[in-house]
Structure formats: C-alpha cells, structure tokens
Design an enzyme around this catalytic site. Structure first.
Site, PDB file in Angstrom:
ATOM      1  N   ASN A   7     -18.751   2.377   4.836  1.00  0.00           N
ATOM      2  CA  ASN A   7     -17.436   2.532   4.217  1.00  0.00           C
ATOM      3  C   ASN A   7     -17.635   2.257   2.732  1.00  0.00           C
ATOM      4  O   ASN A   7     -17.720   1.101   2.318  1.00  0.00           O
ATOM      5  CB  ASN A   7     -16.461   1.535   4.848  1.00  0.00           C
ATOM      6  N   ARG A  91     -16.724   6.537   6.623  1.00  0.00           N
ATOM      7  CA  ARG A  91     -15.259   6.590   6.615  1.00  0.00           C
ATOM      8  C   ARG A  91     -14.843   7.364   5.366  1.00  0.00           C
ATOM      9  O   ARG A  91     -15.307   7.068   4.264  1.00  0.00           O
ATOM     10  CB  ARG A  91     -14.696   5.176   6.549  1.00  0.00           C
ATOM     11  N   HIS A 180      -4.714   5.466   8.376  1.00  0.00           N
ATOM     12  CA  HIS A 180      -5.082   4.572   9.495  1.00  0.00           C
ATOM     13  C   HIS A 180      -5.301   5.365  10.784  1.00  0.00           C
ATOM     14  O   HIS A 180      -5.190   4.812  11.880  1.00  0.00           O
ATOM     15  CB  HIS A 180      -3.991   3.512   9.785  1.00  0.00           C
ATOM     16  N   ILE A 209      -0.553  -3.195  11.684  1.00  0.00           N
ATOM     17  CA  ILE A 209       0.061  -3.979  10.618  1.00  0.00           C
ATOM     18  C   ILE A 209      -0.905  -5.054  10.125  1.00  0.00           C
ATOM     19  O   ILE A 209      -1.216  -6.015  10.814  1.00  0.00           O
ATOM     20  CB  ILE A 209       1.453  -4.536  11.012  1.00  0.00           C
ATOM     21  N   GLY A 210      -1.384  -4.804   8.922  1.00  0.00           N
ATOM     22  CA  GLY A 210      -2.289  -5.745   8.259  1.00  0.00           C
ATOM     23  C   GLY A 210      -1.832  -5.806   6.821  1.00  0.00           C
ATOM     24  O   GLY A 210      -0.627  -5.759   6.548  1.00  0.00           O
ATOM     25  N   ASN A 211      -2.768  -5.848   5.910  1.00  0.00           N
ATOM     26  CA  ASN A 211      -2.400  -5.794   4.504  1.00  0.00           C
ATOM     27  C   ASN A 211      -1.729  -4.471   4.182  1.00  0.00           C
ATOM     28  O   ASN A 211      -0.677  -4.409   3.567  1.00  0.00           O
ATOM     29  CB  ASN A 211      -3.663  -5.943   3.674  1.00  0.00           C
ATOM     30  N   ARG A 241       2.464  -3.461  -1.210  1.00  0.00           N
ATOM     31  CA  ARG A 241       3.086  -2.138  -1.378  1.00  0.00           C
ATOM     32  C   ARG A 241       4.530  -2.178  -0.898  1.00  0.00           C
ATOM     33  O   ARG A 241       4.831  -2.813   0.113  1.00  0.00           O
ATOM     34  CB  ARG A 241       2.319  -1.078  -0.579  1.00  0.00           C
ATOM     35  N   VAL A 332      -2.279  -8.701  11.000  1.00  0.00           N
ATOM     36  CA  VAL A 332      -0.998  -9.317  11.358  1.00  0.00           C
ATOM     37  C   VAL A 332      -0.672  -9.034  12.830  1.00  0.00           C
ATOM     38  O   VAL A 332      -0.300  -9.936  13.590  1.00  0.00           O
ATOM     39  CB  VAL A 332       0.131  -8.794  10.434  1.00  0.00           C
ATOM     40  N   GLY A 333      -0.824  -7.791  13.235  1.00  0.00           N
ATOM     41  CA  GLY A 333      -0.470  -7.385  14.602  1.00  0.00           C
ATOM     42  C   GLY A 333      -1.281  -8.113  15.662  1.00  0.00           C
ATOM     43  O   GLY A 333      -0.778  -8.464  16.728  1.00  0.00           O
ATOM     44  N   GLU A 385     -12.303   0.280  13.871  1.00  0.00           N
ATOM     45  CA  GLU A 385     -12.492   1.596  13.264  1.00  0.00           C
ATOM     46  C   GLU A 385     -13.973   1.952  13.153  1.00  0.00           C
ATOM     47  O   GLU A 385     -14.363   3.102  13.322  1.00  0.00           O
ATOM     48  CB  GLU A 385     -11.818   1.624  11.888  1.00  0.00           C
TER      49      GLU A 385
HETATM   50  P1  AMP Z   1      -6.013  -6.653   7.653  1.00  0.00           P
HETATM   51  O1  AMP Z   1      -5.584  -5.863   6.458  1.00  0.00           O
HETATM   52  O2  AMP Z   1      -5.928  -5.897   8.926  1.00  0.00           O
HETATM   53  O3  AMP Z   1      -7.333  -7.353   7.462  1.00  0.00           O
HETATM   54  O4  AMP Z   1      -4.926  -7.842   7.797  1.00  0.00           O
HETATM   55  C1  AMP Z   1      -4.755  -8.817   6.809  1.00  0.00           C
HETATM   56  C2  AMP Z   1      -3.457  -9.548   7.093  1.00  0.00           C
HETATM   57  O5  AMP Z   1      -3.547 -10.181   8.379  1.00  0.00           O
HETATM   58  C3  AMP Z   1      -3.150 -10.646   6.083  1.00  0.00           C
HETATM   59  O6  AMP Z   1      -1.789 -10.590   5.694  1.00  0.00           O
HETATM   60  C4  AMP Z   1      -3.406 -11.904   6.886  1.00  0.00           C
HETATM   61  O7  AMP Z   1      -2.612 -12.959   6.465  1.00  0.00           O
HETATM   62  C5  AMP Z   1      -2.981 -11.480   8.267  1.00  0.00           C
HETATM   63  N1  AMP Z   1      -3.513 -12.413   9.253  1.00  0.00           N
HETATM   64  C6  AMP Z   1      -4.789 -12.633   9.609  1.00  0.00           C
HETATM   65  N2  AMP Z   1      -4.859 -13.662  10.509  1.00  0.00           N
HETATM   66  C7  AMP Z   1      -3.587 -14.089  10.721  1.00  0.00           C
HETATM   67  C8  AMP Z   1      -3.005 -15.099  11.522  1.00  0.00           C
HETATM   68  N3  AMP Z   1      -3.738 -15.893  12.296  1.00  0.00           N
HETATM   69  N4  AMP Z   1      -1.657 -15.231  11.486  1.00  0.00           N
HETATM   70  C9  AMP Z   1      -0.896 -14.451  10.703  1.00  0.00           C
HETATM   71  N5  AMP Z   1      -1.397 -13.463   9.919  1.00  0.00           N
HETATM   72  C10 AMP Z   1      -2.721 -13.287   9.922  1.00  0.00           C
END
Ligand code: AMP
Length: 403
Positions: A7, A91, A180, A209-211, A241, A332-333, A385
């Site tokens: 990536n 990717r 995604h 749902i992440g960043n 965003r 987050v998810g 991924e």
């Molecule tokens: P990603 O972009 O998929 O890596 O997700 C990043 C997001 O996941 C960030 O906002 C982190 O705070 C959230 N995250 C990771 N671990 C946890 C957790 N244990 N509880 C709540 N949010 C989390």
C-alpha cells in the site's frame, strides 16, 4: 505461492508478505518519511522482535529495495531469496469507471491508472510510484492492482449520479464512486460465511467506521449504494472529514472568511468531523473518554457521529426495502462498544435486539452481537483489506498461468 501486498502512499509504504498455502502472514512492516534523510523502516516478522532502521530513503525504488532487504535478511527476514516472492498486489484507491474488479498490471492498466490521477490526485500517483518501484526491483514478478472503488461499480445510476448538469458527468466523470470497497466486499463475504447463507440472499448494510467512514447497502450480493461519493469526503461524519453538508456552505464560507479553494478543501477534509465538534480529537477513544468525564462537546461529537450512521442505516434499509444483517467493521466499528450500542438502540424499530453481554465482549473474531432470534442480525466482522488484496492477486496470477 508467496504474495507481497503493498500500500504505497506519497511518503510511506506499508507491506505484508503472505504465504497463500494457508493465508498466513510471514512478515509485515512500513516505510515512513520517504523522500527525507531520516526515513524509518519498521519491520515486524512473525514470532521475532520488531526491527527499526533509520536511514536516507529518497524514493519509492529505494523503499521497495529496503523492504526486500528486510524480508530476505538472514537474521529476521521471512524468506531466503527474493525469488520466493511470486506476485505483488497493490492497493489502488481510484479505479474510476474503468475497473470493476482487480486486474493484473499491464501497460494499458498503468495508462488507465494515470488517466485517473485527476480524480485521486493524492493517491493514484503514489500507487503508480509503488508499481514502478516493484517493476524496477522485481522485473519478472507479476503484479496486480486492487481498487477501493471497484466493488461499488455495480451501483445503479440512480445511486451513482448526482442531480447536476449531466454534461459534467460526460466531460469530467463527476459521479459517485464510493471507497473502502475492498473492506465492504471482504466483510460482507465473511458475514455471509458466518451466517452460512449465500450473500445474494441477504439484504446487508456494512458500516466501515474508522477514521474514514462509509456505509454500503449490499443487495443481491452486490454494492447497491454507498455513502462516499466522487471523493471520500461525502457521507458519514468522520475523524476530521465533515461528511454530508449543504454544498452552498462552500461558496458562502469562502466569501465570508476569504478562504481559497485549497483552504476550504483543507477545512472540510482535515479540520472538520469529530475533531471540529469535540474540539479535542479526531480519535474516537479520546472523544469517548472525554465524554465519560463529562465533556459536553465530546458528547455532542459522539452523538452526532452515531446519529449520522443511524440515518444512513435507515436510508439504506429503505433503499433495499428491508435489511437482514448489519455489519460493523474498522477501528470504531470493531472496538467501540458504546458507539455500537448508541447506534443499535436508536434503530431498534428495524427489528434489532442488541445483546449487551455479546456487545461488550472484546474479541477479535467475527461474531453476532444481537440476541438469539433478533429479526435483524448485527455482526462485528474484523476487516482485512490486505488479505483480500493477497487473495485477488494470487487468483489472478494462478489463472494467468493456467490460461
Ligand atoms: P481505523 O481508521 O479503522 O484504523 O480506525 C481508527 C479509529 O478507531 C480511531 O478513531 C480510534 O479511536 C478508533 N478505535 C480504535 N480502538 C478503539 C476502541 N477500543 N474504542 C473506541 N474506538 C477505537
């Protein structure tokens, strides 16, 4: 077959080496600060301690060379010779309308990725640098590209067109593409597998749902709609965003605040979302902690984030005339017990009966968090991924050898 997954970003490159006999990861790592004199290579072999190396890496060709050096190192490497790498998968963020599935890299494919630079100026040029760097270092190794947009190419035009003058679509390909896709595709297949039902038979909503964050409506096993659009800015509220806003805000703010196009773009992409509303962080963990400590803005950010996911789930349930399964994935998810609870409890009318004990389990595998018998099943499915990229690459190379 051993497959290297790459990536490539403009100043970073992440990698993972897979053994496709059992889909195990042999090593992974990343190169950061490419183009600077103190670039960092972090190599993580399986069952051995992490190795960090700081040196000057001025371009992607050198970055890939360092990756190969790490992978073949007699002490902490994962292979004894570079010819054990039989394929490389990349990717690629934007495949435009040209790519609805993963493909092997050819001159024509490279040309098409270049044509798409306009649509993904921050990503596609960097991916091309990664592809060229592998060509230089491993000239005889076949490469494949896996696009973030490809899975969503099945969207009908009612989902992908914007109600703006159609000349803009014809001239500039302004339409919704969605992103995604690799993750939505992977977790939907995993979920069907877990439920032991054909994916085609499940009306599914996947929430990555992440960043960055997006939802997808999956009907007949295909992407029917998704919340990100021509760029990854549309849709859900994200870490930094804005997601959906009234487009008229852009000229209004530019006028009132005397902002340039670049500045307003940066405002919406980097200074909005949870960061803007909480005034604390773009990180869900920090926002949740502050909320628990009584911070009102953090609570507002959390509530708005959950509210917007709920609205998309409701919209997609209507779009598909029903929903059977909802999947949560990404940082987050997969991890936020509180956010999943806030979302699910707010849409219980759909037939969701959340099981609190199941929701609170901190496991790393695919699992259901609704009660036995809940009409709509809610699953947490860890995304992967890189594994999907490795699988697609492996299958394409295997096919090319037999054809
Ligand atoms: P990603 O972009 O998929 O890596 O997700 C990043 C997001 O996941 C960030 O906002 C982190 O705070 C959230 N995250 C990771 N671990 C946890 C957790 N244990 N509880 C709540 N949010 C989390």
């Amino acid at each position: 077959m051993k497959v290297l997954v790459i990536n490539a970003g403009s100043s970073s490159l992440k990698y993972q080496l897979y053994d496709m006999r059992d889909e195990s990861v042999l090593a992974s790592g990343r190169v950061e600060r490419i183009g600077m004199d103190s670039s960092i290579v972090t190599h993580e072999p399986v069952d051995k301690p992490e190795v960090r190396n700081v040196s000057e890496i001025l371009d992607h060709v050198t970055a890939v060379k360092r990756v190969i050096d790490m992978l073949t190192n007699p002490e902490f490497g994962a292979i004894s010779h570079l010819n054990e790498i039989e394929a490389v998968g990349h990717r690629v963020v934007h495949g435009g309308e040209a790519f609805s599935s993963s493909v092997l890299v050819t001159q024509e494919v490279k040309l098409e990725i270049r044509r798409l630079f306009d649509l993904a100026p921050l990503h596609n040029p960097a991916h091309m640098m990664g592809i060229s760097a592998v060509e230089t270092n491993l000239p005889d190794v076949p490469q494949a590209v896996v696009f973030d947009t490809a899975f969503h190419q099945t969207m009908p035009n009612t989902s992908y067109l914007y109600p703006i003058p159609t000349v803009l679509y014809r001239r500039h390909k302004i339409r919704r593409y969605g992103f995604h896709g690799t993750s939505h595709s992977y977790v939907s297949a995993q979920a069907a597998n877990y439920l032991q039902k054909p994916l085609e038979s499940i009306k599914m909503i996947t929430c990555h749902i992440g960043n960055g964050a997006s939802c997808a409506a999956i009907l007949d096993g295909k992407s029917f709609d998704t919340s990100m659009g021509m760029t990854p800015l549309e849709g859900l509220m994200m870490g930094t965003r804005s997601g959906d806003i009234d487009p008229a805000i852009v000229p209004f703010v530019m006028n009132k605040e005397e902002l340039t196009l670049n500045e307003v773009n940066s405002m919406l992409n980097k200074h909005s979302g949870m960061l803007a509303i909480s005034g604390i962080s773009s990180d869900m963990r920090e926002v949740t902690e502050a909320m628990v400590d009584g911070d009102k803005n953090a609570k507002l950010a959390f509530d708005m984030y959950a509210y917007r996911v709920k609205k998309y789930i409701g919209a997609y349930a209507a779009a598909m005339n029903g929903v059977d399964t909802i999947v949560f994935t990404a940082g987050v998810g997969e991890n936020s017990v509180a956010l999943r609870k806030a979302i699910c409890e707010g849409i219980s009318f759909l037939g969701i009966e959340l099981d609190d004990a199941r929701n609170e389990q901190r496991r790393k595998d695919c699992r259901e968090i609704t009660k036995e018998g809940s009409r709509v099943k809610v699953l947490v499915v860890p995304t992967n991924e890189e594994l999907l990229i490795a699988r697609d690459t492996y299958n394409l190379v295997k096919q090319s050898r037999t054809s």
